[in-house]
Write an enzyme that holds these catalytic residues in place. Structure first.
Site, mmCIF file in Angstrom:
data_model
loop_
_atom_site.group_PDB
_atom_site.id
_atom_site.type_symbol
_atom_site.label_atom_id
_atom_site.label_comp_id
_atom_site.label_asym_id
_atom_site.label_seq_id
_atom_site.Cartn_x
_atom_site.Cartn_y
_atom_site.Cartn_z
ATOM 1 N N ASP A 244 -0.128 4.489 -0.114
ATOM 2 C CA ASP A 244 -0.796 5.736 0.312
ATOM 3 C C ASP A 244 0.124 6.644 1.118
ATOM 4 O O ASP A 244 0.070 7.870 1.003
ATOM 5 C CB ASP A 244 -2.007 5.417 1.205
ATOM 6 N N THR B 9 -8.087 3.948 7.741
ATOM 7 C CA THR B 9 -9.347 3.213 7.762
ATOM 8 C C THR B 9 -9.486 2.491 9.099
ATOM 9 O O THR B 9 -8.750 1.551 9.372
ATOM 10 C CB THR B 9 -9.384 2.193 6.594
ATOM 11 N N HIS C 167 1.883 1.026 6.072
ATOM 12 C CA HIS C 167 2.594 1.913 6.982
ATOM 13 C C HIS C 167 3.945 1.374 7.412
ATOM 14 O O HIS C 167 4.947 2.101 7.407
ATOM 15 C CB HIS C 167 1.717 2.203 8.213
ATOM 16 N N ASN D 236 0.860 -1.193 0.000
ATOM 17 C CA ASN D 236 0.000 0.000 0.000
ATOM 18 C C ASN D 236 0.897 1.244 0.000
ATOM 19 O O ASN D 236 1.705 1.428 0.913
ATOM 20 C CB ASN D 236 -0.897 -0.046 1.245
ATOM 21 N N ARG E 233 3.815 18.459 1.902
ATOM 22 C CA ARG E 233 4.579 19.599 1.406
ATOM 23 C C ARG E 233 3.951 20.252 0.164
ATOM 24 O O ARG E 233 3.995 21.457 0.009
ATOM 25 C CB ARG E 233 6.011 19.129 1.077
ATOM 26 N N HIS F 81 -5.456 3.848 -2.123
ATOM 27 C CA HIS F 81 -6.798 4.228 -1.683
ATOM 28 C C HIS F 81 -7.091 5.636 -2.190
ATOM 29 O O HIS F 81 -6.483 6.600 -1.736
ATOM 30 C CB HIS F 81 -6.830 4.177 -0.146
HETATM 31 N N1 PXP Z 1 -5.934 -2.753 3.972
HETATM 32 C C1 PXP Z 1 -6.842 -1.754 4.002
HETATM 33 C C2 PXP Z 1 -8.221 -2.041 3.525
HETATM 34 C C3 PXP Z 1 -6.491 -0.459 4.462
HETATM 35 O O1 PXP Z 1 -7.406 0.518 4.482
HETATM 36 C C4 PXP Z 1 -5.164 -0.229 4.862
HETATM 37 C C5 PXP Z 1 -4.758 1.136 5.313
HETATM 38 O O2 PXP Z 1 -4.756 2.019 4.259
HETATM 39 C C6 PXP Z 1 -4.247 -1.287 4.782
HETATM 40 C C7 PXP Z 1 -4.660 -2.547 4.361
HETATM 41 C C8 PXP Z 1 -2.808 -1.122 5.151
HETATM 42 O O3 PXP Z 1 -2.709 -0.812 6.498
HETATM 43 P P1 PXP Z 1 -1.290 -0.366 7.089
HETATM 44 O O4 PXP Z 1 -0.946 0.919 6.420
HETATM 45 O O5 PXP Z 1 -1.555 -0.235 8.545
HETATM 46 O O6 PXP Z 1 -0.331 -1.451 6.739
#
Ligand code: PXP
Length: 250
Positions: free
Chosen positions: A9, A105, A223, A7, A18, A47
């Site tokens: 994001d 989330t 994360h 992920n 920034r 996302h």
């Molecule tokens: N799965 C879903 C559906 C999520 O919303 C998220 C967080 O964006 C993640 C996985 C990944 O979570 P993390 O960033 O805590 O690894």
């Protein structure tokens, strides 16, 4: 083999801190996605939130064009984002709840309450060739309702397990309870024909315990990999997670 979806994001979160409102800026989530793929990730998750707090529309289009694994678009079941998904054609969408004030989330979908609307979106997505996953807590009623929507996947929310795991030793039995809930949930889902992914809060410390959960297809991790990347680099961060996942037997 247990797959890893990275992920990205949080890469966009850093850029937006920034360069909010701009059309460029570093770090580039697409470059991160390509680096994660090169390190062995099996898919990329992004996302596109309604408030566009991290991933922007241009990111998902660039991801669609450039990545060579699978694009998993996390999204709320709302008309604007559903319309984008139809055009974008990710391999899979993961429908998630969205609350504007949450940092990330926080909970799973209430599929029981939204079964009709989710079933409708599921049908439309499948007709467009897009697989559907529902992000839910390991709750019996939610799993049964997810199966009734006809979704191909659920993603079990591992946040509660991760939260309990991170607490002091005295809290470990609670993490064990959460693990048991996940194991029961995955078994039920599997018996109902659902494929099961898992994610939220997973990291190198709690992953070995999570791997006791059977029947998992993919883990979505953001994360902790992006955080580790700050100190060890993204390639090493993806590789160390893959190494931990290597001996999983479903
Ligand atoms: N799965 C879903 C559906 C999520 O919303 C998220 C967080 O964006 C993640 C996985 C990944 O979570 P993390 O960033 O805590 O690894």
């Amino acid at each position: 083999m247990l797959k890893l979806g990275v992920n990205i994001d949080h890469v966009a979160t850093l850029r937006e801190a920034r360069y909010r409102g701009g059309s460029t800026g570093e770090p580039d989530p697409v470059a991160a996605a390509l680096a994660a793929e090169a390190a062995g990730a099996h898919g990329i998750t992004a996302h596109l939130r309604e408030d566009r707090r991290h991933i922007q529309d241009r990111d998902v289009w660039a991801l669609r064009e450039k990545i060579t694994t699978r694009l998993n678009l996390e999204m709320a079941n709302v008309p604007e984002i559903v319309a984008i998904a139809f055009k974008l054609k990710p391999e899979i969408v993961c429908l998630v709840p969205e609350r504007r004030l949450e940092v990330t989330t926080e909970g799973g979908l209430d599929v029981v309450a939204a079964e009709t609307a989710l079933t409708e979106t599921r049908k439309k997505m499948n007709d467009a060739g897009i697989a559907v996953s529902l992000f839910i807590a390991p709750d019996e009623a939610q799993i049964a309702a997810s199966a009734r929507t006809g979704s191909q996947f659920i993603e079990l929310h591992t946040g509660k397990f991760a939260e309990e795991f991170s607490k002091a030793e005295s809290g470990k039995w609670k993490a064990e309870c959460e693990l048991e809930r996940l194991i029961a949930g995955v078994k039920l889902a599997h018996s109902l024909g659902l494929q099961v992914n898992a994610g939220h809060g997973l990291n190198c410390e709690n992953l070995p315990a999570l791997l006791r959960v059977p029947h998992l297809v993919e883990l979505n991790i953001g994360h902790s990999i992006i955080s580790r990347a700050v100190t060890v680099g993204l390639t090493a961060a993806v590789k160390e997670m893959l190494a931990l996942m290597k001996n999983y037997s479903a």
